[in-house]
Design a protein around this motif. Structure first.
Motif, short mmCIF file in Angstrom:
data_model
loop_
_atom_site.label_atom_id
_atom_site.label_comp_id
_atom_site.label_asym_id
_atom_site.label_seq_id
_atom_site.Cartn_x
_atom_site.Cartn_y
_atom_site.Cartn_z
N MET A 1 19.40 -29.68 70.04
CA MET A 1 19.03 -28.54 70.54
C MET A 1 17.82 -28.84 71.54
O MET A 1 16.95 -29.50 71.33
CB MET A 1 18.69 -27.55 69.69
N ASP A 2 18.03 -28.40 72.69
CA ASP A 2 17.14 -28.74 73.62
C ASP A 2 15.84 -27.57 73.71
O ASP A 2 15.87 -26.27 74.23
CB ASP A 2 17.74 -28.54 75.23
N VAL A 3 14.87 -28.04 73.15
CA VAL A 3 13.76 -27.15 73.30
C VAL A 3 12.57 -27.94 74.00
O VAL A 3 11.30 -27.30 73.92
CB VAL A 3 13.44 -26.53 71.85
N SER A 4 12.78 -28.61 74.77
CA SER A 4 11.66 -29.33 75.73
C SER A 4 11.11 -28.26 76.66
O SER A 4 9.97 -28.60 77.02
CB SER A 4 12.16 -30.47 76.34
N HIS A 5 11.74 -27.43 77.00
CA HIS A 5 11.40 -26.40 78.04
C HIS A 5 10.39 -25.60 77.59
O HIS A 5 10.32 -25.38 76.32
CB HIS A 5 12.56 -25.75 78.61
N SER A 6 9.80 -24.81 78.28
CA SER A 6 8.84 -23.75 77.76
C SER A 6 9.54 -22.42 77.41
O SER A 6 9.76 -21.75 78.51
CB SER A 6 7.43 -23.86 78.84
N SER A 7 9.49 -21.98 76.23
CA SER A 7 10.05 -20.69 76.11
C SER A 7 9.23 -20.18 74.93
O SER A 7 8.76 -20.71 73.98
CB SER A 7 11.45 -21.05 75.66
N LEU A 8 9.21 -18.71 75.18
CA LEU A 8 8.60 -18.07 73.94
C LEU A 8 8.75 -18.21 72.47
O LEU A 8 7.92 -18.56 71.78
CB LEU A 8 8.72 -16.42 74.32
N PRO A 9 10.21 -18.12 71.90
CA PRO A 9 10.37 -18.65 70.60
C PRO A 9 9.90 -20.12 70.29
O PRO A 9 9.40 -20.25 69.18
CB PRO A 9 11.69 -18.51 70.61
N VAL A 10 9.87 -20.88 71.11
CA VAL A 10 9.15 -22.36 70.84
C VAL A 10 7.68 -22.21 70.93
O VAL A 10 7.04 -22.91 69.89
CB VAL A 10 9.91 -23.28 71.81
N ARG A 11 7.18 -21.53 71.84
CA ARG A 11 5.70 -21.67 71.75
C ARG A 11 5.14 -20.76 70.74
O ARG A 11 4.00 -21.00 70.21
CB ARG A 11 5.18 -20.98 73.49
N ARG A 12 5.57 -19.47 70.47
CA ARG A 12 5.21 -18.67 69.50
C ARG A 12 6.35 -18.39 68.27
O ARG A 12 6.79 -17.35 68.21
CB ARG A 12 4.85 -17.35 70.07
N PRO A 13 6.54 -19.15 67.58
CA PRO A 13 7.79 -19.22 66.65
C PRO A 13 7.41 -18.10 65.46
O PRO A 13 8.36 -17.37 65.44
CB PRO A 13 7.62 -20.71 65.82
N TYR A 14 6.27 -17.90 64.85
CA TYR A 14 6.01 -16.81 63.99
C TYR A 14 6.08 -15.57 64.53
O TYR A 14 6.80 -14.98 63.82
CB TYR A 14 4.51 -17.40 63.23
N SER A 15 5.29 -15.26 65.54
CA SER A 15 5.44 -13.96 66.03
C SER A 15 7.01 -13.69 66.61
O SER A 15 7.51 -12.26 66.45
CB SER A 15 4.31 -13.67 67.08
N THR A 16 7.70 -14.35 67.32
CA THR A 16 8.80 -14.14 67.82
C THR A 16 9.97 -14.02 66.82
O THR A 16 10.78 -13.25 66.74
CB THR A 16 9.36 -15.30 68.88
N LEU A 17 9.83 -14.93 65.54
CA LEU A 17 10.79 -14.70 64.64
C LEU A 17 10.52 -13.43 63.88
O LEU A 17 11.58 -12.61 63.46
CB LEU A 17 10.33 -15.86 63.42
N ALA A 18 9.36 -12.93 63.54
CA ALA A 18 9.09 -11.70 63.16
C ALA A 18 9.30 -10.66 63.95
O ALA A 18 10.03 -9.60 63.48
CB ALA A 18 7.46 -11.41 63.07
N GLY A 19 9.49 -10.71 65.30
CA GLY A 19 9.78 -9.82 66.13
C GLY A 19 11.25 -9.72 66.15
O GLY A 19 11.90 -8.50 66.13
N ALA A 20 12.21 -10.84 66.04
CA ALA A 20 13.59 -10.84 65.93
C ALA A 20 14.10 -10.10 64.59
O ALA A 20 15.18 -9.35 64.83
CB ALA A 20 13.91 -12.18 66.02
#
Length: 166
Positions: A1-20
């Motif tokens: 999985m390519d996560v080397s780019h800057s993306s919100l769910p990678v930078r803020r995993p807990y808050s974006t998981l909770a939001g999803a």
């Protein structure tokens, strides 16, 4: 999985998981617009098979399934929205979610077990497609949808039996 780019769910995993997860729960709750008033009225008048669960079972099951669906969508989102596979998988997820709500509208809102059966058949196919598309991005996301597919399979059988008996 390519996560080397800057993306919100990678930078803020807990808050974006909770939001999803919260987003999936809120979207899933839309179905109650059609079901809430029917559970203790029209639905009670229907003949049901012996394996019909008690009404109290549905709330906890759907709450759990929506949480798993939200977590699965989040895992796919983490794969990077810039990737076509991620966008296609999330589009399929949105379509099957709309069909899920559409089932509530057809079965309960229109008081039509037949239209519910047609809708749930299309929903089942859409879930299988979504699982396959999720699997191309993140196997864990696909596996999180398996309990949903199993429950919808059971619900389809239940829907069929209600249609047949009524």
């Amino acid at each position: 999985m390519d996560v080397s780019h800057s993306s919100l769910p990678v930078r803020r995993p807990y808050s974006t998981l909770a939001g999803a997860i919260l987003g999936a729960e809120l979207l899933g709750a839309l179905g109650t617009v059609f079901t809430a008033s029917q559970i203790n009225t029209w639905y009670t008048t229907l003949a049901k098979p012996a394996f019909n669960p008690p009404n109290w079972v549905f709330g906890p099951v759907w709450t759990t399934l929506f949480a798993l669906m939200g977590a699965g969508a989040w895992l796919v989102w983490r794969g990077g929205f810039h990737r076509r596979a991620v966008r296609v998988a999330l589009a399929a997820f949105a379509l099957q979610f709309a069909l899920n709500i559409g089932w509530s509208a057809a079965f309960f809102g229109l008081e039509s077990p037949f239209l519910g059966l047609v809708t749930i058949a299309v929903l089942w196919v859409a879930i299988v497609a979504t699982i396959a598309l999720f699997d191309r991005v993140d196997r864990r996301a696909a596996l999180l949808l398996v309990p949903y597919l199993l429950w919808v399979s059971f619900a389809a059988l239940l829907n069929y039996e209600i249609w047949r008996l009524n």
